[in-house]
Scaffold this motif. Structure first.
Motif, mmCIF file in Angstrom:
data_model
loop_
_atom_site.group_PDB
_atom_site.id
_atom_site.type_symbol
_atom_site.label_atom_id
_atom_site.label_comp_id
_atom_site.label_asym_id
_atom_site.label_seq_id
_atom_site.Cartn_x
_atom_site.Cartn_y
_atom_site.Cartn_z
ATOM 1 N N ALA A 155 0.732 -1.170 0.022
ATOM 2 C CA ALA A 155 0.104 -0.063 0.006
ATOM 3 C C ALA A 155 0.918 1.493 -0.013
ATOM 4 C CB ALA A 155 -1.252 0.204 1.157
ATOM 5 N N GLN A 156 1.997 1.197 0.621
ATOM 6 C CA GLN A 156 2.734 2.539 0.514
ATOM 7 C C GLN A 156 3.268 2.921 -0.760
ATOM 8 O OE1 GLN A 156 5.806 2.602 4.016
ATOM 9 N NE2 GLN A 156 4.928 0.558 4.548
ATOM 10 N N TYR A 157 3.233 1.774 -1.439
ATOM 11 C CA TYR A 157 3.745 2.219 -3.005
ATOM 12 C C TYR A 157 2.471 2.448 -4.136
ATOM 13 C CZ TYR A 157 8.839 2.270 -2.192
ATOM 14 O OH TYR A 157 10.077 2.504 -1.820
ATOM 15 N N ASP A 158 1.478 2.295 -3.601
ATOM 16 C CA ASP A 158 0.339 2.626 -4.477
ATOM 17 C C ASP A 158 0.275 3.671 -5.309
ATOM 18 O OD1 ASP A 158 -1.064 0.025 -3.602
ATOM 19 O OD2 ASP A 158 -2.484 0.998 -2.313
ATOM 20 N N LEU A 159 0.850 4.895 -4.664
ATOM 21 C CA LEU A 159 1.122 5.908 -5.646
ATOM 22 C C LEU A 159 2.436 6.641 -5.216
ATOM 23 C CD1 LEU A 159 -2.541 7.733 -5.670
ATOM 24 C CD2 LEU A 159 -1.171 6.768 -7.566
ATOM 25 N N GLY A 160 2.983 7.109 -5.974
ATOM 26 C CA GLY A 160 4.517 7.861 -5.474
ATOM 27 C C GLY A 160 4.824 8.621 -6.748
ATOM 28 N N VAL A 161 5.938 9.465 -6.279
ATOM 29 C CA VAL A 161 6.643 10.212 -7.064
ATOM 30 C C VAL A 161 8.174 9.919 -6.917
ATOM 31 C CG1 VAL A 161 6.955 12.587 -8.016
ATOM 32 C CG2 VAL A 161 4.767 11.746 -6.853
ATOM 33 N N PHE A 162 8.820 9.878 -8.296
ATOM 34 C CA PHE A 162 10.382 9.932 -7.853
ATOM 35 C C PHE A 162 10.801 11.118 -7.642
ATOM 36 C CE2 PHE A 162 14.559 9.529 -9.885
ATOM 37 C CZ PHE A 162 15.069 8.452 -9.384
ATOM 38 N N VAL A 163 11.700 11.224 -6.658
ATOM 39 C CA VAL A 163 12.486 12.524 -6.544
ATOM 40 C C VAL A 163 13.990 12.377 -6.994
ATOM 41 C CG1 VAL A 163 13.350 13.781 -4.608
ATOM 42 C CG2 VAL A 163 11.111 12.765 -4.308
ATOM 43 N N ALA A 164 14.335 13.190 -7.917
ATOM 44 C CA ALA A 164 15.664 13.003 -8.604
ATOM 45 C C ALA A 164 16.846 13.551 -7.795
ATOM 46 C CB ALA A 164 15.637 14.018 -9.683
ATOM 47 N N HIS A 165 16.900 13.073 -6.721
ATOM 48 C CA HIS A 165 18.121 12.966 -5.945
ATOM 49 C C HIS A 165 19.151 12.144 -6.496
ATOM 50 C CE1 HIS A 165 21.115 12.320 -2.720
ATOM 51 N NE2 HIS A 165 20.749 10.912 -2.665
ATOM 52 N N ASN A 166 20.346 12.666 -6.381
ATOM 53 C CA ASN A 166 21.581 11.920 -7.107
ATOM 54 C C ASN A 166 21.598 11.510 -8.325
ATOM 55 O OD1 ASN A 166 24.066 10.899 -7.038
ATOM 56 N ND2 ASN A 166 23.458 8.732 -6.031
ATOM 57 N N SER A 167 20.921 12.297 -9.155
ATOM 58 C CA SER A 167 20.550 11.989 -10.514
ATOM 59 C C SER A 167 21.424 12.480 -11.610
ATOM 60 C CB SER A 167 18.959 12.058 -10.692
ATOM 61 O OG SER A 167 18.387 11.335 -9.653
ATOM 62 N N TYR A 168 21.677 13.723 -11.324
ATOM 63 C CA TYR A 168 22.561 14.426 -12.582
ATOM 64 C C TYR A 168 23.901 14.956 -12.376
ATOM 65 C CZ TYR A 168 17.475 14.823 -13.692
ATOM 66 O OH TYR A 168 16.281 14.479 -13.899
ATOM 67 N N PRO A 169 24.810 14.195 -12.201
ATOM 68 C CA PRO A 169 24.713 12.872 -12.488
ATOM 69 C C PRO A 169 24.533 11.722 -11.153
ATOM 70 C CG PRO A 169 27.254 13.108 -12.220
ATOM 71 C CD PRO A 169 26.418 14.438 -12.160
ATOM 72 N N VAL A 170 24.272 10.498 -11.592
ATOM 73 C CA VAL A 170 24.123 9.378 -10.470
ATOM 74 C C VAL A 170 25.630 9.280 -10.009
ATOM 75 C CG1 VAL A 170 23.486 7.220 -9.918
ATOM 76 C CG2 VAL A 170 22.021 8.371 -11.359
#
Length: 253
Positions: free
Chosen positions: A171-186
């Motif tokens: 249920a905790q991941y029934d809805l979510g949003v990706f947060v671009a931490h450590n993404s540009y670059p990884v």
């Protein structure tokens, strides 16, 4: 004597310049200066698990930020917050986010896409991934897919030994949003798989995400608009106030 004084002045100036560089505004892929939409999260201090959040918008990049909707409760990492290295705050004495530390990242982050356990709801406009049994977020620092959501049946190179089986979270991941931490670059070991999602309850911290009531994640997703370059701004209250003017952050009460 003059040369010695000049050398001392040059060394001092270099030190001041180095300090100035450490407090520049965070630089995500889409600059914060171009964002028209923000979710602001603040906590009492670096160790607090509970916090508060509110949505803000502005008409254009020269306009003042205005609150949209009411303040609502959230929880962050079970160990509190830590600076994301994305925030360029290396001179700060507060903790810095690393893999597996149980802390949520502090800084400014793009909210890039959404996910859920069922088909994309009509109110979601962000790019959306419907979770399958094969959907995983890779947290193995040795993997080429580190900090990415992948379908293990489609990626080909299964080079990880550790990952989140996202559908199995429930249920905790029934809805979510990706947060671009450590993404540009990884960067390896700087933290992975950071989301906004449904909380377990109002007092249980997360492994590093920011969580809230189901009704509030629905509200957030209803408002988030990719065309407005939405961001998450997440900091302890005192730190937020310290950088509010420097970073031109929304004014909070």
């Amino acid at each position: 004597m003059f040369k010695s004084l000049l050398l001392i002045l040059l060394i001092f100036s270099a030190g001041v310049f180095a300090q100035v560089k450490t407090v520049q505004t965070p630089t995500p892929k889409t600059p914060y200066s171009k964002s028209l939409q923000a979710m602001v999260v603040t906590t009492k201090d670096w160790n607090a698990v509970q916090g508060k959040a509110q949505m803000f918008e502005r008409a254009d990049t020269k306009s003042e930020w205005k609150a949209v909707g009411a303040v609502f409760p959230v929880v962050v990492g079970e160990k509190g917050l830590a600076w994301s290295d994305d925030a360029r705050m290396m001179a700060e004495t507060e903790p810095h986010k690393v893999e597996g530390d149980g802390k949520s990242p502090a800084g400014i982050f793009i909210l890039t896409s959404a996910f859920g356990s069922k088909a994309k709801p009509d109110f979601v406009t962000l790019p959306f991934t419907q979770l399958e049994e094969s959907t995983e977020c890779v947290d193995d620092v040795k993997s080429a897919s580190y900090n990415k959501i992948v379908d293990k049946y489609k990626i080909g190179n299964l080079d990880w030994n550790s990952s989140e089986k996202m559908l199995a979270v429930g249920a905790q991941y029934d809805l979510g949003v990706f947060v671009a931490h450590n993404s540009y670059p990884v960067e390896k070991g700087k933290g992975s798989c950071i989301f906004l999602h449904v909380w377990k309850n109002e007092s249980s911290g997360t492994a590093g995400c920011t969580a809230m009531k189901r009704e509030n994640i629905e509200m957030v997703l209803t408002r988030l608009d990719a065309k407005k370059n939405p961001v998450l701004i997440q900091l302890p209250e005192r730190t937020y106030q310290n950088y509010q003017k420097l970073w031109k952050l929304p004014k909070i009460k």
